[in-house]
Design a protein around this motif. Structure first.
Motif, PDB file in Angstrom:
ATOM      1  N   LYS A   1      42.873  -4.117  86.237  1.00 45.33           N
ATOM      2  CA  LYS A   1      43.995  -3.757  87.107  1.00 45.33           C
ATOM      3  C   LYS A   1      43.907  -2.116  87.700  1.00 45.33           C
ATOM      4  CE  LYS A   1      47.338  -6.690  85.238  1.00 45.33           C
ATOM      5  NZ  LYS A   1      48.584  -6.849  84.246  1.00 45.33           N
ATOM      6  N   THR A   2      43.428  -1.340  86.967  1.00 48.66           N
ATOM      7  CA  THR A   2      43.309   0.009  87.435  1.00 48.66           C
ATOM      8  C   THR A   2      42.114   0.706  88.001  1.00 48.66           C
ATOM      9  OG1 THR A   2      43.061   0.802  85.116  1.00 48.66           O
ATOM     10  CG2 THR A   2      45.220   0.703  85.635  1.00 48.66           C
ATOM     11  N   ASP A   3      41.133   0.525  86.900  1.00 47.54           N
ATOM     12  CA  ASP A   3      40.043   1.110  87.598  1.00 47.54           C
ATOM     13  C   ASP A   3      38.995   0.474  88.479  1.00 47.54           C
ATOM     14  OD1 ASP A   3      40.606   3.103  85.703  1.00 47.54           O
ATOM     15  OD2 ASP A   3      39.152   2.424  84.020  1.00 47.54           O
TER      16      ASP A   3
ATOM     17  N   SER B   1      40.098  -2.534  90.427  1.00 43.04           N
ATOM     18  CA  SER B   1      41.327  -3.309  90.942  1.00 43.04           C
ATOM     19  C   SER B   1      41.017  -4.289  92.214  1.00 43.04           C
ATOM     20  CB  SER B   1      42.546  -2.652  91.093  1.00 43.04           C
ATOM     21  OG  SER B   1      42.453  -1.577  92.219  1.00 43.04           O
ATOM     22  N   ASN B   2      40.023  -3.754  92.869  1.00 42.16           N
ATOM     23  CA  ASN B   2      39.694  -4.517  93.947  1.00 42.16           C
ATOM     24  C   ASN B   2      38.315  -5.424  93.883  1.00 42.16           C
ATOM     25  OD1 ASN B   2      41.711  -3.633  95.585  1.00 42.16           O
ATOM     26  ND2 ASN B   2      40.813  -1.722  95.873  1.00 42.16           N
TER      27      ASN B   2
ATOM     28  N   ILE C   1      46.156 -10.991  85.922  1.00 39.23           N
ATOM     29  CA  ILE C   1      45.105 -10.715  86.773  1.00 39.23           C
ATOM     30  C   ILE C   1      45.250 -11.750  87.889  1.00 39.23           C
ATOM     31  CG2 ILE C   1      42.574 -10.794  86.829  1.00 39.23           C
ATOM     32  CD1 ILE C   1      43.700  -8.391  85.509  1.00 39.23           C
ATOM     33  N   SER C   2      44.971 -11.271  89.024  1.00 43.20           N
ATOM     34  CA  SER C   2      44.935 -12.073  90.256  1.00 43.20           C
ATOM     35  C   SER C   2      43.885 -13.351  90.057  1.00 43.20           C
ATOM     36  CB  SER C   2      44.884 -11.479  91.636  1.00 43.20           C
ATOM     37  OG  SER C   2      44.585 -12.287  92.579  1.00 43.20           O
TER      38      SER C   2
ATOM     39  N   ARG D   1      40.532 -13.171  92.215  1.00 43.44           N
ATOM     40  CA  ARG D   1      39.706 -12.022  91.625  1.00 43.44           C
ATOM     41  C   ARG D   1      38.620 -12.605  90.661  1.00 43.44           C
ATOM     42  NH1 ARG D   1      41.718  -7.160  89.581  1.00 43.44           N
ATOM     43  NH2 ARG D   1      39.393  -6.532  89.614  1.00 43.44           N
TER      44      ARG D   1
END
Length: 120
Positions: free
Chosen positions: A30-32, A34-35, A80-81, A84
């Motif tokens: 989610k943070t490091d 995230s995309n 988590i989406s 992804r």
């Protein structure tokens, strides 16, 4: 991650003890990163399925079911989406160690997280 952290032998239900580790991984996702897309890969040793052959005819089904258990936990419980993540089941066909020893088989039973840069 070795399967012994995530699952009891021959099972696909996550062990309660594994959930804290998966929550930490979700935090990183989610943070490091995230995309990025994440492929959750299931792997097994070369031993044929015996006890649950009606449910998992081969190691492919077992490895995929384990990867799916991890995916569902990350999506359903950790937020988590679902856009992804996806799974791949490799069965016994991508060993990282020799399947002739107990130690080698233990290394081959695993779930791996592969980060796909660029979104796919």
């Amino acid at each position: 991650m070795p399967d012994s952290i995530l699952f009891d032998p021959g099972q696909t239900k996550l062990r309660e003890q594994s959930k804290a580790t998966l929550k930490k991984i979700a935090g990183i996702l989610k943070t490091d990163i995230s995309n990025e897309m994440v492929r959750i890969e299931g792997h097994t040793d070369s031993d044929p399925i015996q006890k649950q052959k009606d449910k998992y005819p081969s190691n492919w089904e077992l490895s995929t079911a384990r990867a799916n258990s991890v995916l569902h936990y990350l999506v359903d419980e950790c937020g988590i989406s679902p856009t992804r993540v996806y799974v791949a089941g490799f069965g016994q066909f991508q060993p990282i160690s020799d399947n002739k020893t107990k130690a080698g088989k233990a290394q081959n039973r695993r779930v791996e997280f592969v980060i796909i840069s660029g979104g796919g």
